[in-house]
Design a protein around this motif. Structure first.
Motif, short mmCIF file in Angstrom:
data_model
loop_
_atom_site.label_atom_id
_atom_site.label_comp_id
_atom_site.label_asym_id
_atom_site.label_seq_id
_atom_site.Cartn_x
_atom_site.Cartn_y
_atom_site.Cartn_z
N SER A 211 -1.76 -8.92 24.51
CA SER A 211 -2.50 -8.77 25.77
C SER A 211 -3.12 -9.98 26.24
N ALA A 212 -3.75 -10.15 27.44
CA ALA A 212 -4.24 -11.15 28.04
C ALA A 212 -5.39 -11.94 27.07
N THR A 213 -5.89 -11.20 26.10
CA THR A 213 -7.08 -11.89 25.38
C THR A 213 -6.61 -11.91 23.81
N GLY A 214 -5.21 -11.92 23.56
CA GLY A 214 -4.75 -11.97 22.26
C GLY A 214 -3.91 -10.66 21.92
N PRO A 215 -3.63 -10.63 20.53
CA PRO A 215 -2.65 -9.49 20.02
C PRO A 215 -3.45 -8.25 20.41
N ASP A 216 -2.84 -7.10 20.59
CA ASP A 216 -3.33 -5.69 20.62
C ASP A 216 -3.93 -5.31 19.45
N LEU A 217 -5.03 -5.36 19.41
CA LEU A 217 -5.86 -5.11 18.23
C LEU A 217 -5.72 -4.00 17.35
N ASP A 218 -5.44 -2.77 18.05
CA ASP A 218 -5.04 -1.37 17.30
C ASP A 218 -3.60 -1.73 16.70
N ARG A 219 -2.70 -2.22 17.24
CA ARG A 219 -1.34 -2.41 16.90
C ARG A 219 -1.50 -3.30 15.68
N PHE A 220 -2.59 -4.59 15.91
CA PHE A 220 -2.35 -5.76 14.69
C PHE A 220 -2.99 -4.99 13.48
N VAL A 221 -4.00 -4.11 13.39
CA VAL A 221 -4.60 -3.60 12.50
C VAL A 221 -3.62 -2.64 11.80
N GLU A 222 -2.98 -1.76 12.44
CA GLU A 222 -1.87 -0.86 12.12
C GLU A 222 -0.98 -1.75 11.18
N ALA A 223 -0.43 -2.80 11.74
CA ALA A 223 0.50 -3.61 11.24
C ALA A 223 0.17 -4.11 9.98
N VAL A 224 -1.10 -4.63 9.95
CA VAL A 224 -1.54 -5.08 8.73
C VAL A 224 -1.76 -4.36 7.52
N LYS A 225 -2.18 -3.11 8.03
CA LYS A 225 -2.39 -2.02 6.93
C LYS A 225 -1.11 -1.51 6.57
N THR A 226 0.00 -1.38 7.26
CA THR A 226 1.07 -0.54 6.96
C THR A 226 2.36 -1.57 6.49
N ARG A 227 2.31 -2.66 7.10
CA ARG A 227 3.62 -3.45 6.86
C ARG A 227 3.15 -4.49 5.61
N LYS A 228 2.02 -4.62 5.31
CA LYS A 228 1.61 -5.73 4.37
C LYS A 228 2.29 -6.96 4.43
N PRO A 229 1.88 -7.59 5.50
CA PRO A 229 2.42 -9.04 5.93
C PRO A 229 1.79 -10.27 5.07
N ARG A 230 2.56 -11.16 4.39
CA ARG A 230 1.74 -12.28 3.90
C ARG A 230 1.12 -13.19 4.95
N MET A 231 1.73 -13.40 6.13
CA MET A 231 1.40 -14.50 7.08
C MET A 231 1.57 -13.86 8.57
N TYR A 232 0.61 -14.47 9.36
CA TYR A 232 0.58 -14.17 10.69
C TYR A 232 0.50 -15.63 11.51
N ILE A 233 1.47 -15.73 12.36
CA ILE A 233 1.62 -17.13 13.15
C ILE A 233 1.38 -16.84 14.50
N THR A 234 0.57 -17.67 15.07
CA THR A 234 0.25 -17.51 16.54
C THR A 234 -0.37 -18.70 17.03
N HIS A 252 -12.64 -12.53 16.11
CA HIS A 252 -13.24 -11.94 15.18
C HIS A 252 -12.73 -10.98 14.08
N GLN A 253 -12.03 -9.89 15.07
CA GLN A 253 -11.24 -8.85 14.40
C GLN A 253 -9.94 -8.98 13.63
N ILE A 254 -9.37 -10.16 14.06
CA ILE A 254 -8.32 -10.69 13.71
C ILE A 254 -8.45 -11.14 12.24
N LEU A 255 -9.65 -11.94 12.21
CA LEU A 255 -9.99 -12.68 10.76
C LEU A 255 -10.61 -11.45 9.86
#
Length: 452
Positions: A211-234, A252-255
């Protein structure tokens, strides 16, 4: 040297034939022996002739000097995350590259680089001849530590590891933190080389819409919970390719999500110096607990000076040092690092950056206006930088547009090379500093007028 070349080309000197002695040729041509020695040495270095100790110089088996094949567009290569890089790097000097990811030469501080080169000719011999220390050139690391401290990021020089590029920095981090089969989150769209590099490490890539202010937060949190990533690059500052700016709330929410689920964040800060004023930084907010900052000087200083850095926790830096020694026997070229440090300390460099930011603001507006006349509209107008993420008219396919433009020696950057989900077919990234020639707009107008 020209005389000898001509004789070889005309077959007056055959392969294996002995050349006249230095003394004889100098007398024949009425030049000094030292001139003949220099000419023979140059021809020998090129492989045109070969010295035989105690016997003289002989024409090699190749009757004519080797010549480089002129670079031409590769029209057959499939469009993938490496397509723009390969076309931009390999195409001939007379081509136009609005799809490339670096400033054109006239935007770089070339006078400061030349002054630094002259200064380095008088530097300590060890810088010119020896391997550098494993952490990299100390004066540059100290300079970076002071700059980070001014931002509020307190780090020691021992927490900064110099690399040969920003790409090498990510490669080292992938080797250090990932195993084949692990999952990595990327913004969608994102810098295409992130995808290419992760593919080489055989990891799974998951995209999170921007989005214009960073990654879509809902989709980010969902991906972190369900896909169990080791890393995020941005990119936090002036996101590539969209130009978006990370807001403090999203940061803040990403962290929070990353800390809860054990995700390491790699923050590529390569565009930070193009910002008119600093935006939210994950590394600064996190204090380098789970965030690693990387960067390089290829965008603001020179794409030819290959020098990057990693800023991280001390224990991680120690592990990365072993990898760096194992894969490249130390940090970047000490000469390149010393040259970067010299330029950064030049009093003119800060003024140069201010001038570049002002020029880019005008150039973004001018190019956006000209693109609008073709029906090409920026997704947003970024706060800084040299890229515009643009939507093509009529849902035109960016890949087809790029292939058609390449036939006229114009390299474009179609949207889907940036998209993990392949959801940006009708987008294109435009480098405004590479759009100064009317030919680029003429080619765009022509290929857009062609039927789908």
């Amino acid at each position: 040297m020209t005389t000898i070349r001509a004789k070889i080309a005309q077959r007056a000197l055959a392969p294996g034939e002995r050349l006249p002695s230095i003394r004889k040729l100098s007398a024949t041509l009425e030049v000094s022996p030292s001139t003949v020695v220099e000419a023979y040495d140059r021809l020998a270095a090129e492989g045109v002739i070969r010295p035989r100790p105690g016997s003289g110089f002989y024409v090699t088996g190749s009757s004519t000097p080797f010549a480089l094949i002129a670079a031409e567009p590769n029209l057959d290569r499939a469009i993938d995350p490496l397509w723009v890089s390969r076309q931009s790097l390999d195409i001939g000097a007379g081509a136009f590259k609005p799809g490339c990811g670096w400033l054109s030469a006239e935007w770089m501080p070339l006078d400061a680089i030349r002054r630094a080169m002259r200064s380095l000719s008088r530097c300590d011999s060890a810088v010119l001849a020896d391997y550098g220390p494993t952490h990299g050139y100390p004066p540059l690391r100290q300079l970076l530590a002071r700059q980070f401290a001014a931002e509020g990021l307190a780090v020691g020089a021992d927490q900064i590891l110099l690399t040969s590029s920003g790409t090498q920095a990510i490669d080292l981090l992938c080797r250090f933190l990932l195993q084949p089969g692990d999952t990595v989150l990327l913004d969608d769209p994102c810098y295409f080389n992130f995808q290419a590099l992760l593919r080489a490490h055989r990891v799974k890539v998951v995209g999170v819409p921007m989005s214009a202010t960073g990654p879509d937060l809902d989709r980010f949190v969902e991906a972190v919970k369900t896909r169990k990533p080791r890393m995020y690059i941005t990119n936090s500052a002036i996101h590539n390719p969209t130009g978006a700016t990370l807001s403090p709330q999203v940061a803040h929410q990403i962290l929070v999500a990353a800390a809860e689920h054990g995700v390491t964040i790699v923050e590529d800060d390569i565009y930070a110096d193009f910002e008119p004023d600093p935006s939210a930084r994950l590394a600064l907010l996190d204090g380098l607990s789970r965030v690693i900052r990387i960067g390089s000087f290829s965008k603001t200083l020179s794409a030819g000076l290959r020098c990057g850095y990693i800023v991280a926790r001390r224990d991680w830096i120690e592990g990365l040092l072993d990898l760096l020694v194992a894969t490249s026997f130390g940090g970047p070229n000490p000469v390149a690092a010393a040259l970067v440090a010299t330029v950064l300390q030049d009093g003119s460099y800060r003024k140069h950056l201010g001038d570049v930011r002002r020029r880019l603001a005008r150039r973004r507006t001018d190019v956006a206006g000209q693109l609008a006349g073709l029906g090409i509209v920026p997704w947003l107008m970024p706060r800084g930088g040299f890229n515009l993420w643009c939507k093509l008219p009529g849902h035109r396919d960016g890949g087809a547009i790029a292939m058609a433009a390449l036939r006229d020696n114009v390299v474009l950057a179609p949207g889907n090379v940036f998209s993990v989900s392949q959801s940006s077919p009708d987008f294109m990234r435009v480098n405004v500093t590479q759009m100064t020639d009317p030919h680029c707009f003429k080619v765009l107008a022509r290929v857009l007028a062609e039927p789908n």
